[in-house]
Design a protein around this motif. Structure first.
Motif, PDB file in Angstrom:
ATOM      1  N   LEU A  12      17.025  37.618  22.563  1.00 53.48           N
ATOM      2  CA  LEU A  12      15.604  37.519  22.894  1.00 53.48           C
ATOM      3  C   LEU A  12      15.344  36.564  24.059  1.00 53.48           C
ATOM      4  O   LEU A  12      14.671  36.920  25.024  1.00 53.48           O
ATOM      5  CB  LEU A  12      14.790  37.089  21.669  1.00 53.48           C
ATOM      6  N   TYR A  13      15.873  35.348  23.977  1.00 52.77           N
ATOM      7  CA  TYR A  13      15.594  34.351  25.017  1.00 52.77           C
ATOM      8  C   TYR A  13      15.973  34.842  26.414  1.00 52.77           C
ATOM      9  O   TYR A  13      15.174  34.692  27.347  1.00 52.77           O
ATOM     10  CB  TYR A  13      16.284  33.030  24.681  1.00 52.77           C
ATOM     11  N   LEU A  15      15.927  37.771  27.565  1.00 46.78           N
ATOM     12  CA  LEU A  15      14.973  38.811  27.987  1.00 46.78           C
ATOM     13  C   LEU A  15      13.668  38.229  28.525  1.00 46.78           C
ATOM     14  O   LEU A  15      13.023  38.829  29.377  1.00 46.78           O
ATOM     15  CB  LEU A  15      14.658  39.750  26.825  1.00 46.78           C
ATOM     16  N   ILE A  16      13.280  37.075  28.015  1.00 40.59           N
ATOM     17  CA  ILE A  16      11.976  36.513  28.377  1.00 40.59           C
ATOM     18  C   ILE A  16      12.080  35.237  29.211  1.00 40.59           C
ATOM     19  O   ILE A  16      11.066  34.698  29.645  1.00 40.59           O
ATOM     20  CB  ILE A  16      11.113  36.245  27.122  1.00 40.59           C
ATOM     21  N   SER A  17      13.270  34.763  29.469  1.00 42.48           N
ATOM     22  CA  SER A  17      13.445  33.448  30.102  1.00 42.48           C
ATOM     23  C   SER A  17      12.967  33.373  31.552  1.00 42.48           C
ATOM     24  O   SER A  17      12.727  32.284  32.061  1.00 42.48           O
ATOM     25  CB  SER A  17      14.904  33.007  30.019  1.00 42.48           C
ATOM     26  N   ILE A  19      10.149  34.878  32.729  1.00 37.10           N
ATOM     27  CA  ILE A  19       8.711  35.163  32.823  1.00 37.10           C
ATOM     28  C   ILE A  19       7.975  33.876  33.190  1.00 37.10           C
ATOM     29  O   ILE A  19       8.113  32.856  32.530  1.00 37.10           O
ATOM     30  CB  ILE A  19       8.166  35.732  31.493  1.00 37.10           C
ATOM     31  N   PRO A  22       4.240  32.193  30.745  1.00 41.21           N
ATOM     32  CA  PRO A  22       4.100  33.086  29.587  1.00 41.21           C
ATOM     33  C   PRO A  22       3.067  32.569  28.593  1.00 41.21           C
ATOM     34  O   PRO A  22       2.910  31.360  28.411  1.00 41.21           O
ATOM     35  CB  PRO A  22       5.493  33.074  28.960  1.00 41.21           C
ATOM     36  N   ILE A  24       2.638  33.251  24.719  1.00 45.18           N
ATOM     37  CA  ILE A  24       3.387  33.859  23.630  1.00 45.18           C
ATOM     38  C   ILE A  24       2.592  33.753  22.344  1.00 45.18           C
ATOM     39  O   ILE A  24       2.066  32.689  22.013  1.00 45.18           O
ATOM     40  CB  ILE A  24       4.747  33.153  23.460  1.00 45.18           C
ATOM     41  N   PHE A  38      10.689  28.967  21.779  1.00 42.01           N
ATOM     42  CA  PHE A  38       9.575  29.423  22.613  1.00 42.01           C
ATOM     43  C   PHE A  38       8.962  28.250  23.380  1.00 42.01           C
ATOM     44  O   PHE A  38       8.588  28.386  24.546  1.00 42.01           O
ATOM     45  CB  PHE A  38       8.507  30.122  21.776  1.00 42.01           C
ATOM     46  N   CYS A  42       8.296  27.626  27.277  1.00 40.79           N
ATOM     47  CA  CYS A  42       6.971  27.278  27.806  1.00 40.79           C
ATOM     48  C   CYS A  42       7.039  26.025  28.663  1.00 40.79           C
ATOM     49  O   CYS A  42       6.356  25.940  29.692  1.00 40.79           O
ATOM     50  CB  CYS A  42       5.983  27.097  26.660  1.00 40.79           C
ATOM     51  N   ASN A  45       8.787  27.156  32.010  1.00 38.17           N
ATOM     52  CA  ASN A  45       8.090  28.150  32.836  1.00 38.17           C
ATOM     53  C   ASN A  45       6.578  27.996  32.832  1.00 38.17           C
ATOM     54  O   ASN A  45       5.858  28.942  33.145  1.00 38.17           O
ATOM     55  CB  ASN A  45       8.474  29.552  32.380  1.00 38.17           C
TER      56      ASN A  45
END
Length: 90
Positions: A12-13, A15-17, A19, A22, A24, A38, A42, A45
């Motif tokens: 998961l991380y 895939l979203i690292s 962005i 974000p 969430i 998460f 945050c 990013n």
């Protein structure tokens, strides 16, 4: 490392690292494993985490990039309404 942490870190991380900024929404905090991951994202990013749980999980973090809502609400629409109300108070 638990299997859950392994999946979070390795699937998961990544895939979203990448962005930027974000926002969430986390449904269910439990012991805070994903919440902390998460929040790490945050911080990196410039994002924000909203979490909702039926149990009081507010002690998981004092991070200013986190809004925790203790609610039994099951409707996403109503959870988003609660988030909006809390943001307006801040």
């Amino acid at each position: 490392m638990t299997e859950y942490s392994y999946k979070l870190d390795n699937f998961l991380y990544p895939l979203i690292s990448n962005i930027s900024n974000p926002n969430i929404l986390e449904l269910g905090v439990q012991n805070g494993t994903s919440t902390k991951k998460f929040l790490e994202l945050c911080e990196k990013n410039d994002g924000f985490l909203f979490s909702a749980d039926i149990n009081d999980c507010a002690a998981v973090s004092s991070n200013s990039r986190w809004l925790f809502l203790k609610t039994r609400e099951k409707s996403l629409k109503n959870i988003l309404r609660l988030i909006w109300q809390n943001l307006k108070r801040a």
